[in-house]
Motif scaffolding. Structure first.
Motif, short mmCIF file in Angstrom:
data_model
loop_
_atom_site.label_atom_id
_atom_site.label_comp_id
_atom_site.label_asym_id
_atom_site.label_seq_id
_atom_site.Cartn_x
_atom_site.Cartn_y
_atom_site.Cartn_z
N PRO A 1 -23.63 12.24 -100.19
CA PRO A 1 -22.29 12.14 -100.87
C PRO A 1 -22.41 13.19 -102.42
N VAL B 1 -33.89 3.07 -98.69
CA VAL B 1 -33.06 2.82 -99.89
C VAL B 1 -32.95 1.26 -100.32
N ILE C 1 -32.73 5.04 -93.66
CA ILE C 1 -31.88 6.27 -93.24
C ILE C 1 -32.95 6.86 -92.25
C1 CLR Z 1 -23.79 2.83 -102.06
C2 CLR Z 1 -23.10 1.68 -102.27
C3 CLR Z 1 -22.29 1.25 -100.97
C4 CLR Z 1 -23.06 1.41 -99.64
C5 CLR Z 1 -23.79 2.54 -99.59
C6 CLR Z 1 -23.56 3.31 -98.22
C7 CLR Z 1 -24.55 4.53 -98.06
C8 CLR Z 1 -25.56 4.79 -98.97
C9 CLR Z 1 -24.91 4.47 -100.55
C10 CLR Z 1 -24.53 3.04 -100.71
C11 CLR Z 1 -25.90 5.31 -101.59
C12 CLR Z 1 -26.30 6.64 -101.43
C13 CLR Z 1 -26.79 6.84 -99.95
C14 CLR Z 1 -25.60 6.38 -98.94
C15 CLR Z 1 -26.43 6.71 -97.65
C16 CLR Z 1 -26.97 8.24 -97.76
C17 CLR Z 1 -26.87 8.42 -99.43
C18 CLR Z 1 -28.01 6.01 -99.72
C19 CLR Z 1 -25.75 2.16 -100.93
C20 CLR Z 1 -28.42 9.20 -99.81
C21 CLR Z 1 -28.26 9.29 -101.53
C22 CLR Z 1 -28.09 10.39 -99.35
C23 CLR Z 1 -29.71 11.10 -98.78
C24 CLR Z 1 -29.14 12.17 -97.97
C25 CLR Z 1 -29.29 11.98 -96.33
C26 CLR Z 1 -28.30 11.83 -95.63
C27 CLR Z 1 -30.32 13.31 -95.85
O1 CLR Z 1 -21.63 -0.18 -101.18
#
Ligand code: CLR
Length: 377
Positions: A98, A164, A193
């Motif tokens: 994101p 995470v 992830i």
């Molecule tokens: C943020 C709070 C929401 C639930 C949530 C869903 C997806 C998470 C996001 C949170 C935080 C950022 C996150 C994301 C999924 C991927 C992204 C961990 C916890 C990281 C920063 C990006 C990683 C890059 C890969 C996709 C390669 O309620």
């Protein structure tokens, strides 16, 4: 393993990105990632996932006993997980990175009144950039249900996955017909992830999260995925215990489809029907410069349209402008003022309800909503 989902021209950049993650812990947002993995959506939009089934949120105070309301909160909570953790796979084909919100970034929205459920309003503010922390407040004034929370993430690398840990918590407050307030403290699951080597990341949940109530009721939710105790992806088991400590309900199932009460086999959650996305004001006519979709408009256009040079140019503009602001603040001895939230060092509600499950850490800070948000038309 071949990174089958990665466009051939971006494979070396994907490999370097993975190597950078592996040798790094903390804030992933600063790492440069290849274009195919970039999402046009900022993290300030994510709190909207809490209310994409507004009727379940509105129904919480309708429970007639402490037990019924504890179940209603659990049902709403579990029903949000599919949106929170799998919706990017549905809309964009995979989990993506994101946009990293700027300090003070805002996101406002609402879910309209429908079938007597009342209107629900959402206010989100990025309250810290380094580390990224997002605070939110979601309320249905008609039904007297409000959710206040903040979240941050600590990331690490394990095997071939990103782990995470979610930092922060959320508190749900309801007002009962007799005027009494009741509260629920929620902690958040750990994310794994996976799918990185293939180039198509997806989220699995792990470990345990809790919902503790001021009434003494406690829900304990355990998460597992493929290869764990049920062997199925997106599995959870929840136990609901009375203030006496006795377990009254056990629920099993998949958080992205359905779940059932173990004893009776009756359905508990079902998220197969469509969810309802948040409504936001039109960007051009009504949003100001710090509102997420307005702020990132050109970057998002670039990412959506495949014009990554424009995306990167526009992103640099925003970042440079932010750096300049921070420098000016230092020079003037000023500090950025938050708009809708005030940080407090320790949250007494977290401490109290957290005792029910021995919350770690036992003390946490919180961001208190100031009830000063503009109404979204
Ligand atoms: C943020 C709070 C929401 C639930 C949530 C869903 C997806 C998470 C996001 C949170 C935080 C950022 C996150 C994301 C999924 C991927 C992204 C961990 C916890 C990281 C920063 C990006 C990683 C890059 C890969 C996709 C390669 O309620």
């Amino acid at each position: 393993t071949e990174p089958v989902a990665v466009p051939p021209a971006q494979r070396s950049s994907w490999t370097s990105f993975l190597k950078a993650i592996a040798s790094f812990s903390g804030d992933l947002s600063s790492l440069t990632a290849p274009p195919f993995i970039l999402s046009p959506v900022s993290l300030t939009e994510f709190p909207a996932y809490w209310c994409e089934r507004p009727a379940l949120f509105a129904a919480i105070p309708e429970g007639k006993t402490n037990e019924e309301r504890a179940l209603a909160v659990l049902k709403w909570f579990i029903s949000t997980l599919k949106g929170q953790y799998t919706s990017r796979n549905e809309t964009m084909g995979m989990e993506k990175k994101p946009l990293n919100p700027v300090l003070g970034e805002l996101f406002y929205g609402y879910w309209p009144d429908k079938d007597g459920r009342g209107r629900t309003d959402l206010v989100v503010e990025q309250v810290s950039h380094h580390p990224p922390i997002t605070a939110y407040y979601i309320a249905n004034e008609t039904k007297k249900v409000a959710l206040q929370g903040h979240n941050a993430q600590k990331t690490s690398f394990s095997g071939a996955s990103i782990i995470v840990k979610q930092i922060g918590h959320a508190t749900l407050t309801i007002t009962l017909p007799d005027g009494k307030k009741e509260q629920y403290l929620m902690t958040l699951p750990r994310l794994v992830i996976a799918g990185l080597l293939m180039g198509s990341p997806y989220i699995e949940l792990s470990e345990t999260s809790y919902i503790a109530s001021s009434t003494g009721w406690l829900s304990t939710i355990e998460y597992s995925g493929r290869g764990y105790f049920s062997g199925k992806a997106h599995t959870f088991k929840a136990t609901v215990t009375a203030p006496s400590g006795q377990t009254i309900h056990t629920i099993d199932g998949q958080w992205d489809t359905t779940s059932k009460f173990r004893k009776t086999g009756a359905e508990f959650t079902n998220v197969l029907s469509p969810k309802e996305e948040v409504t936001v004001a039109p960007i051009e006519a009504q949003q100001d410069a710090f509102e997420s979709r307005k702020l990132w408009e050109k970057v998002a256009q670039g990412i959506r349209g495949g014009d990554f040079e424009m995306a990167s140019r526009e992103k640099s503009k925003i970042e440079n402008e932010q750096r300049q602001r921070r420098k000016d603040e230092v020079a003037k001895g000023e500090k950025w003022a938050l708009k809708h939230f005030v940080r407090v060092e320790s949250d007494p509600e977290y401490e109290q309800m957290g005792r029910l499950f021995n919350a770690q850490p036992p003390i946490e800070d919180t961001y208190v909503f100031q009830h000063n948000a503009p109404p979204v038309a």
